[in-house]
Design a protein around this motif. Structure first.
Motif, PDB file in Angstrom:
ATOM      1  N   SER A 181     -19.230  85.120  74.095  1.00 52.18           N
ATOM      2  CA  SER A 181     -18.798  85.456  75.455  1.00 52.18           C
ATOM      3  C   SER A 181     -17.567  84.686  75.899  1.00 52.18           C
ATOM      4  N   LEU A 183     -16.793  92.746  74.617  1.00 49.82           N
ATOM      5  CA  LEU A 183     -16.599  91.459  75.266  1.00 49.82           C
ATOM      6  C   LEU A 183     -15.121  91.131  75.477  1.00 49.82           C
ATOM      7  N   SER A 189     -17.545  89.646  84.880  1.00 53.30           N
ATOM      8  CA  SER A 189     -18.821  89.505  84.157  1.00 53.30           C
ATOM      9  C   SER A 189     -19.923  89.040  85.096  1.00 53.30           C
TER      10      SER A 189
END
Length: 437
Positions: free
Chosen positions: A108, A137, A404
């Motif tokens: 991440s 991602l 996110s």
């Protein structure tokens, strides 16, 4: 004479079970002389137990007893090393399908993903899965390391065949920009740190050579300033009266660049003001940029609290309670429509409900399957979420920090999903107002 800070490259290794991820990291550490004497001695002591008398480089990252007994990676292991050119933080992520959530965790924050492919097996489902996750991602740089080339006699045609298979599905992923293919043998060290005499047909860099030279300075977007407020800084030091009226707003610059005197807006209030001072650990500076952590003093005394966001006046973010997002589901209990969760985005946590499951991604075909009944653990899909208060956000493809979120199960406080927001349909349109006493 000014000294430029050494860049830090964060990367993860991924691939299927027994593709050699842990061995590769061990080889990088060993051959680049980044091991302490006691670490080398521990490897030699454990050789007879776990390596049949031969040093097992995978033990440098596979620290759990279950990992060493089974010869697999279960948890994410982080290792740090450096060369004269760059510092590195590497995450060794698991290869099993049931540990996909661990791979998402390790990748991440990565600048680069190293996807290992067994030269004997070629492209398999996990190769496709991890490639898709790397693209989802938004990882800017991807290396496909074709490992165990020594077991296929270093045949150039086998390397090219695997490369062609991967390049055939890359267009379906959409956003992978910088892709490199490197033939290696992690066990023997070929093309890992030193060039291999077995690949005269390969003219590219070694893996470490690529890690040292890949351009990452432009990975951070220095346009459209964003800073989620983490806390309001009011120093309480009775001995320092100069800080008696100090009120700063602390947080990490998530995007862009800010300078003293710049006009900014505080959201969600939509009030405009200017930057009076920028403080760092080293004192007052004239400018700050992502991903620095700073304290900003505003020209006007506004009501600003944790969860608010300070933004530049150009390219404003979105603000909405109705969100669309990709999600990787991490819980054994499936995700179903109507479930309520806590949603943590940037520096705030709000209540949220999943209003719809739009689709589930078929990893074999990279085609979405519409309206699934649920998302099982390790599934990736697209959902709609409604939050109790509007979020100030960018699309994940634009900014990974403001785009996110995670879903947290109410009651257990377990993280059950990692989400990537789709772009807002239009920027926030608050009632613009200049602050005035």
């Amino acid at each position: 004479m000014s000294v430029h800070p050494v860049e830090i490259l964060r990367f993860n290794t991924c691939g299927s079970v027994d593709d050699g991820k842990s061995t590769l990291i061990g080889r990088l550490l060993y051959d680049s002389k980044n091991l302490m004497e006691d670490q080398i001695e521990a490897l030699e002591r454990s050789a007879d137990i776990t390596g049949g008398g031969q040093i097992n480089l995978a033990n440098l990252t596979d620290g759990l007893r279950a990992e060493r007994e089974q010869g697999i990676t279960i948890d994410v292991a982080y290792r740090y090393f450096a060369t004269p050119r760059r510092k590195f933080i590497v995450a060794d992520t698991p290869g099993h399908v049931q540990y996909t959530r661990n791979m998402v965790t390790g990748a991440s924050t990565a600048n680069m993903s190293v996807v290992l492919v067994d030269a004997r097996l070629g492209v398999i489902e996990q190769t496709r899965r991890h490639s898709y996750i790397a693209a989802l991602l938004g990882i800017p740089h991807v290396v496909f390391a074709v490992n165990k080339m020594d077991l296929v006699d270093w045949r150039e045609e086998r390397f090219r065949e695997i490369r062609d298979d991967i390049e055939a599905f890359l267009p379906k992923l959409g956003v992978l920009k910088d892709v490199k293919f490197i033939p290696i043998s992690a066990l023997n060290g070929d093309n890992v740190v030193e060039p291999s005499p077995h690949t005269p047909w390969y003219q590219g860099p070694t893996l470490l050579g690529h890690l040292e030279t890949v351009h990452i300075a432009s990975d951070w977007d220095l346009t459209a300033f964003r800073m989620p407020v983490q806390w309001v800084n009011r120093p309480n030091n009775p001995k320092d009266h100069s800080l008696h009226d100090f009120r700063g707003l602390s947080g990490q610059v998530a995007r862009g660049l800010v300078k003293t005197g710049d006009p900014v807006m505080v959201l969600p209030a939509g009030i405009k003001t200017t930057v009076k001072e920028i403080w760092t650990y080293d004192g007052v500076v004239q400018e700050a940029f992502a991903p620095q952590s700073v304290t900003i003093r505003l020209q006007d005394d506004l009501d600003v609290s944790r969860g608010d966001m300070i933004v530049g006046l150009e390219n404003l973010p979105g603000m909405s309670s109705d969100l669309r997002a990709h999600i990787c589901w991490m819980n054994s209990r499936p995700l179903q429509k109507g479930k309520k969760y806590f949603l943590k985005h940037a520096t705030q946590t709000v209540q949220a409900v999943v209003t719809n499951l739009d689709n589930r991604m078929n990893i074999q075909t990279f085609e979405p399957e519409p309206e699934p009944a649920e998302l099982a653990m390790n599934s990736i899909g697209e959902i709609r979420v409604r939050t109790a208060k509007p979020l100030i956000y960018d699309g994940y493809a634009t900014n990974r920090l403001t785009g996110s979120f995670i879903l947290i199960e109410q009651g257990s406080n377990q993280t059950v999903g990692a989400g990537m927001l789709l772009p807002p349909t239009e920027p926030v349109r608050p009632e613009y107002q200049d602050f005035a006493i």
